[in-house]
Scaffold this active site. Structure first.
Site, PDB file in Angstrom:
ATOM      1  N   PHE A 281      48.411  20.814  16.790  1.00  0.00           N
ATOM      2  CA  PHE A 281      47.342  20.707  17.777  1.00  0.00           C
ATOM      3  C   PHE A 281      47.281  19.263  18.290  1.00  0.00           C
ATOM      4  CE2 PHE A 281      43.025  20.392  19.418  1.00  0.00           C
ATOM      5  CZ  PHE A 281      43.019  21.505  20.240  1.00  0.00           C
TER       6      PHE A 281
ATOM      7  N   ARG B 178      46.836  34.229  25.138  1.00  0.00           N
ATOM      8  CA  ARG B 178      46.356  34.193  23.752  1.00  0.00           C
ATOM      9  C   ARG B 178      45.068  35.003  23.635  1.00  0.00           C
ATOM     10  NH1 ARG B 178      44.504  28.796  20.444  1.00  0.00           N
ATOM     11  NH2 ARG B 178      42.724  29.060  21.839  1.00  0.00           N
TER      12      ARG B 178
ATOM     13  N   ASP C  83      44.375  21.102   8.406  1.00  0.00           N
ATOM     14  CA  ASP C  83      43.416  21.372   9.479  1.00  0.00           C
ATOM     15  C   ASP C  83      43.154  22.877   9.464  1.00  0.00           C
ATOM     16  OD1 ASP C  83      42.053  21.873  11.862  1.00  0.00           O
ATOM     17  OD2 ASP C  83      43.214  20.428  13.018  1.00  0.00           O
TER      18      ASP C  83
ATOM     19  N   TYR D  89      32.876  25.319  15.796  1.00  0.00           N
ATOM     20  CA  TYR D  89      32.527  26.080  16.996  1.00  0.00           C
ATOM     21  C   TYR D  89      33.445  27.259  17.285  1.00  0.00           C
ATOM     22  CZ  TYR D  89      36.022  22.839  18.970  1.00  0.00           C
ATOM     23  OH  TYR D  89      37.151  22.098  19.194  1.00  0.00           O
ATOM     24  N   LYS D  90      34.457  27.488  16.466  1.00  0.00           N
ATOM     25  CA  LYS D  90      35.334  28.630  16.690  1.00  0.00           C
ATOM     26  C   LYS D  90      34.789  29.829  15.909  1.00  0.00           C
ATOM     27  CE  LYS D  90      39.360  25.573  17.294  1.00  0.00           C
ATOM     28  NZ  LYS D  90      39.382  25.527  18.766  1.00  0.00           N
TER      29      LYS D  90
END
Length: 406
Positions: free
Chosen positions: A124, A365, A193, A218-219
């Site tokens: 990422f 995605r 992560d 927040y995911k």
């Protein structure tokens, strides 16, 4: 599968009532909870309580009376079971990027004489950028290696290995225990992560003997846009590692207001500035959506949703290529398909009410959040995608010219 068969799966789903914990807009199939979790129904009232009563009426007294001062550790204790950690090994603070910086710098300081951070290309971006920023001073090197050669890249010069457990583009998942063992065998610390893992796939940091971890709120944790992140430090390392950001909230006695810094002996040493109370309130409400939920059942449903989507898309959508692992034990809770015109296809799909996202150069995605996604929605999403591709409706300047697909 027929639509009725998908509905039958929903009727038999033991987790189906969890959807009632969320406020989802009518006419939208939301398959992007891996980027931003949906709004829990309890969040607006919890935020109002924090703003109107705790802040509005309690004022400064609410640091004590409403427990604001303990929020970073109280909320962290609710994340701990989702990642296989002890409550006193986690704290909620800052953003994922800031927490990566803290732990990378702490790991480098704990391994004097070693100057290499190992990671993979295509990790990422913020993970790579934070490592590159640290290396810009000239004393540290960032070494990248393809994931199938990561272990070969770890030698006596490596201080820390930093990897994302579930890859943000493809959902490919590392064997956490195996890579951790290899890193530690070479004398390095292992930093994971968990941003695309926590709340979606089984994570057991304790069983993997992990050293360090970060993750966002927040995911899948449904904490809202920009929610505070979390970090993990294994109990055995806590006396050794110290945050490089020595802010006042990480002090052993912050309200004595001494001139010299002394780190708190607990995980609070990783705090920096004043905790973001509004964000913590929203994150706490998001974590409540997991109350009473069996993590094993949650993961099984997420993978069943993904399996259904893969089967339907491959049956109905020629021109798409699966870019995620087919074997469920090797992937997280999202699926990517490649299409040469992925950007306009996703833009057109969003316009049709199916919200996924695009990751360049060519990936569509789709995230499957088992707390609120249904089998019928997944079936319908594949059907709408097939119709869109067959009609060519995506090949329109409106979609090609759209500035951004999330």
């Amino acid at each position: 599968m027929t639509r009725d068969e998908a509905r039958a799966l929903d009727a038999a789903d033991p987790l189906r009532r969890l959807r009632e914990r969320f406020a989802l807009p009518e006419g939208v199939i939301y398959l992007d909870g891996n980027s931003l979790g949906a709004l829990p129904r309890a969040t607006p009232a919890r935020m109002a309580e924090t703003v109107e009563r705790e802040w509005g009426e309690g004022l400064i007294r609410s640091w004590n009376d409403a427990g604001w001062i303990d929020a970073p550790t109280r909320v962290a204790a609710k994340i701990a079971p989702l990642i296989g950690a002890k409550p006193d090994e986690v704290v909620v603070a800052d953003s994922t990027s800031v927490n990566l910086y803290k732990l990378l710098m702490a790991a480098l300081a704990a391994r004097p004489g070693r100057r290499v951070i190992v990671t993979e290309p295509g990790n990422f971006p913020t993970d790579l950028y934070m490592a590159q920023g640290i290396a810009a001073g000239g004393q540290v090197e960032v070494r990248t290696a393809p994931r199938d050669r990561i272990i070969e890249a770890i030698d006596e010069t490596v201080a820390v290995v930093m990897l994302t457990h579930v890859h943000y583009r493809t959902a490919e998942m590392f064997d956490m225990a195996a890579v951790t063992t290899a890193a530690q065998g070479a004398g390095a610390l292992m930093l994971w992560d968990l941003s695309h893992s926590a709340g979606a796939v089984p994570v057991d940091l304790g069983a993997a003997n992990a050293d360090l971890a970060v993750g966002c709120g927040y995911k899948y944790l449904n904490g809202g846009p920009g929610a505070p992140a979390f970090l993990y430090v294994a109990e055995r390392h806590q006396a050794l590692l110290t945050s490089p950001l020595t802010g006042w909230m990480g002090h052993a006695a912050p309200f004595e207001f001494g001139d010299d810094y002394a780190p708190c002996p607990t995980m609070r040493r990783w705090l920096c500035g004043t905790p973001p109370i509004l964000g913590l309130a929203a994150l706490e409400a998001g974590l409540a959506t997991f109350d009473g939920v069996d993590p094993t059942a949650l993961y099984a449903k997420g993978q069943a949703l993904a399996d259904l989507f893969v089967a339907e898309v491959e049956a109905k959508c020629p021109g798409l290529t699966l870019a995620s692992p087919r074997e469920r034990t090797q992937r997280g809770s999202h699926i990517s398909f490649a299409h040469t015109d992925g950007f306009p296809v996703m833009a057109a799909l969003i316009a049709r009410g199916v919200i996924g996202d695009f990751r360049g150069p060519d990936l569509l995605r789709f995230g499957f959040t088992p707390l609120y996604t249904s089998f019928e929605e997944v079936w319908r999403a594949a059907d709408i995608l097939a119709d869109l591709l067959a009609s060519g409706a995506w090949d329109d300047e409106r979609y090609r010219a759209r500035g951004k697909v999330t």
